[in-house]
Design a protein around this motif. Structure first.
Motif, PDB file in Angstrom:
ATOM      1  N   ARG A  53      28.838  35.735  38.338  1.00 29.38           N
ATOM      2  CA  ARG A  53      27.982  36.897  38.589  1.00 29.38           C
ATOM      3  C   ARG A  53      28.873  38.054  39.006  1.00 29.38           C
ATOM      4  O   ARG A  53      29.491  38.009  40.060  1.00 29.38           O
ATOM      5  CB  ARG A  53      26.965  36.596  39.678  1.00 29.38           C
ATOM      6  N   ASP A  54      28.901  39.069  38.191  1.00 33.20           N
ATOM      7  CA  ASP A  54      29.669  40.275  38.508  1.00 33.20           C
ATOM      8  C   ASP A  54      28.690  41.298  39.071  1.00 33.20           C
ATOM      9  O   ASP A  54      28.035  42.025  38.330  1.00 33.20           O
ATOM     10  CB  ASP A  54      30.360  40.804  37.260  1.00 33.20           C
ATOM     11  N   THR A  55      28.589  41.331  40.393  1.00 31.60           N
ATOM     12  CA  THR A  55      27.621  42.234  41.023  1.00 31.60           C
ATOM     13  C   THR A  55      28.074  43.682  40.960  1.00 31.60           C
ATOM     14  O   THR A  55      27.252  44.591  41.009  1.00 31.60           O
ATOM     15  CB  THR A  55      27.385  41.825  42.486  1.00 31.60           C
ATOM     16  N   PHE A  56      29.374  43.926  40.837  1.00 35.60           N
ATOM     17  CA  PHE A  56      29.881  45.290  40.700  1.00 35.60           C
ATOM     18  C   PHE A  56      29.454  45.873  39.352  1.00 35.60           C
ATOM     19  O   PHE A  56      28.965  46.993  39.275  1.00 35.60           O
ATOM     20  CB  PHE A  56      31.408  45.309  40.835  1.00 35.60           C
ATOM     21  N   CYS A  57      29.628  45.096  38.289  1.00 34.21           N
ATOM     22  CA  CYS A  57      29.241  45.554  36.949  1.00 34.21           C
ATOM     23  C   CYS A  57      27.766  45.340  36.662  1.00 34.21           C
ATOM     24  O   CYS A  57      27.185  46.038  35.848  1.00 34.21           O
ATOM     25  CB  CYS A  57      30.051  44.818  35.883  1.00 34.21           C
ATOM     26  N   GLY A  58      27.156  44.341  37.280  1.00 32.99           N
ATOM     27  CA  GLY A  58      25.733  44.106  37.086  1.00 32.99           C
ATOM     28  C   GLY A  58      25.388  43.196  35.941  1.00 32.99           C
ATOM     29  O   GLY A  58      24.400  43.409  35.254  1.00 32.99           O
ATOM     30  N   SER A  60      25.898  38.778  34.388  1.00 30.65           N
ATOM     31  CA  SER A  60      26.363  37.419  34.632  1.00 30.65           C
ATOM     32  C   SER A  60      26.627  36.742  33.296  1.00 30.65           C
ATOM     33  O   SER A  60      26.132  37.187  32.254  1.00 30.65           O
ATOM     34  CB  SER A  60      25.329  36.625  35.422  1.00 30.65           C
ATOM     35  N   GLU A  71      39.595  37.203  40.920  1.00 32.69           N
ATOM     36  CA  GLU A  71      38.836  38.437  41.068  1.00 32.69           C
ATOM     37  C   GLU A  71      39.665  39.517  41.741  1.00 32.69           C
ATOM     38  O   GLU A  71      40.538  39.238  42.549  1.00 32.69           O
ATOM     39  CB  GLU A  71      37.568  38.193  41.876  1.00 32.69           C
ATOM     40  N   GLY A  75      36.275  45.191  41.002  1.00 29.75           N
ATOM     41  CA  GLY A  75      35.256  44.786  40.047  1.00 29.75           C
ATOM     42  C   GLY A  75      35.808  44.167  38.780  1.00 29.75           C
ATOM     43  O   GLY A  75      35.073  43.970  37.825  1.00 29.75           O
ATOM     44  N   HIS A 143      25.868  49.558  31.016  1.00 35.14           N
ATOM     45  CA  HIS A 143      24.834  48.962  31.859  1.00 35.14           C
ATOM     46  C   HIS A 143      23.675  49.950  31.991  1.00 35.14           C
ATOM     47  O   HIS A 143      23.884  51.131  32.245  1.00 35.14           O
ATOM     48  CB  HIS A 143      25.396  48.620  33.237  1.00 35.14           C
ATOM     49  N   ASN A 146      23.354  51.270  36.157  1.00 34.53           N
ATOM     50  CA  ASN A 146      24.448  51.932  36.867  1.00 34.53           C
ATOM     51  C   ASN A 146      25.278  52.858  35.976  1.00 34.53           C
ATOM     52  O   ASN A 146      26.140  53.568  36.464  1.00 34.53           O
ATOM     53  CB  ASN A 146      25.345  50.913  37.584  1.00 34.53           C
ATOM     54  N   LEU A 169      21.981  41.858  35.207  1.00 36.60           N
ATOM     55  CA  LEU A 169      21.382  41.584  36.514  1.00 36.60           C
ATOM     56  C   LEU A 169      20.472  42.730  36.914  1.00 36.60           C
ATOM     57  O   LEU A 169      20.684  43.877  36.518  1.00 36.60           O
ATOM     58  CB  LEU A 169      22.464  41.382  37.569  1.00 36.60           C
TER      59      LEU A 169
END
Length: 170
Positions: A53-58, A60, A71, A75, A143, A146, A169
């Motif tokens: 899960r890449d929460t910075f990029c949004g 998975s 990592e 990001g 994305h 974002n 995400l």
């Protein structure tokens, strides 16, 4: 009017017609690849997968459990198979990632599902490394929330399976 004024108007009209014609010609020659619908993410039977899960990029994706995740705080990440150096996946996210200049036969359009059930368009580039000529595939998409460009690169069976499982995400 004077003769010189008529000549100037004629020359300007010819220049305007050429500029308009060239711009119309550019729009007509662009061919957009047809979207390729990806199946819903289902792990390969017998292969243990994990979710990254890449929460910075949004987004998975699923990757083989044999991979190591490296990592970066900015990001970026590398999913690397230590047993097979040709199997790795690179992920990053930033504004305005440049797209490779490739012919249309080396470009595919993918569809990436979102949580809401809709999908966004992504582009898959089939390129090769300038360093050693090794093939490399690159998926780039913007994305929807974002506005960042996501970059997923790699090659091989693990990469092919991983890009089929990309989800946006919320």
């Amino acid at each position: 009017m004077h003769r010189n004024t008529y000549l100037l108007v004629i020359v300007l009209a010819i220049c305007a017609a050429l500029l308009v014609g060239v711009n119309i010609g550019k729009k007509l020659t662009k061919q957009t690849p047809l979207p390729v619908s990806l199946p819903s993410p289902t792990p390969t039977p017998g292969v243990i997968t994990q979710t990254y899960r890449d929460t910075f990029c949004g987004f998975s994706l699923l990757y083989p459990a044999s991979f190591t995740v490296l990592e970066n705080a900015s990001g970026s990440a590398i999913l690397n198979n230590t047993a097979d150096k040709t199997q790795s996946i690179t992920l990053t996210c930033q504004k305005d990632i440049p797209r490779p200049a490739l012919p249309a036969d080396k470009i595919e359009t993918l569809s990436i599902p979102t949580v809401s059930g809709a999908s966004i368009s992504a582009t898959l580039y089939h390129d090769s490394s300038a360093k050693n000529g090794m093939p490399i595939d690159v998926v780039i998409f913007k994305h929807p929330t974002n506005g960042m460009d996501a970059f997923v690169a790699g090659y091989g069976t693990a990469f092919d399976a991983a890009i089929k499982t990309i989800h946006i995400l919320p």
